[in-house]
Design a protein around this motif. Structure first.
Motif: not given
Length: 201
Positions: A54-72
């Motif tokens: 999870f922590e690797d994925i959320i550090r992707d600078p190009h991650i979709n903000p909505e996906e980042a919130l769900l991942l958080k």
């Protein structure tokens, strides 16, 4: 086999099992009996392993903000699950040593056994992924050398932490130290104590 030798064996198994698919949505297949300490250790390390990714994925600078919130939100739930597992492991120790007669000059430890085991689980993950980096064929020799040096430090740390945990358990078993466990009180998870939540009512 010492307690930490068993821990490290179970942690290695959980990490290897996860990396068969290397997918954060892979369902867990815990191979150990439900009421065994190995079952709890495997589940603990599985949660840690999924959260590592999870922590690797959320550090992707190009991650979709909505996906980042769900991942958080998933990371938050994972953190709570991790804390719950630590408390379950401490309950195992409390039960195991409940009949021990504590010596008059017994001392308390800075952390409970299960929180030390938590660090051992994370350390197993660091070792796995640092070894992966040290063996990367698509990286430079300089990168691999730096990672091999870091891996050696992590392996030494694993020996030291394992020894310290086994010594702590021996001290508890003989009454030289005693356990005192405080339940975690994460106020931000509680709608009654997080002002952002209770002010929204």
């Amino acid at each position: 086999m010492t307690f930490t030798e068993n821990c490290n064996r179970v942690f290695d198994l959980a990490i290897r099992d996860y990396h068969v698919t290397d997918n954060i949505d892979t369902p867990i297949k815990n191979p150990f009996e439900r009421d065994s300490i190995e079952n709890r250790l495997y589940l603990k390390c599985w949660i840690d392993t999924v959260q590592w990714h999870f922590e690797d994925i959320i550090r992707d600078p190009h991650i979709n903000p909505e996906e980042a919130l769900l991942l958080k939100r998933r990371i938050d739930r994972s953190n709570q699950d991790r804390t719950d597992l630590v408390e379950q492991i401490d309950s195992y120790f409390r039960q195991k040593y409940s009949e021990v007669k504590v010596l008059p000059d017994a001392r308390i430890n800075t952390e409970s056994p299960a929180w030390a085991v938590d660090r051992l689980s994370i350390l197993a993950l660091k070792i796995y992924h640092m070894r992966e980096q040290a063996e990367r064929t698509d990286a430079t020799e300089e990168h691999r050398l730096k990672c091999r040096q870091k891996l050696n430090v992590l392996l030494e740390q694993q020996v030291d932490l394992s020894t310290a945990i086994d010594q702590l358990l021996e001290d508890i078993e003989t009454g030289r130290k005693y356990m005192k466990v405080y339940r975690q009180m994460k106020m931000y998870n509680d709608p009654a104590t997080n002002p952002v939540l209770y002010n929204k009512k």
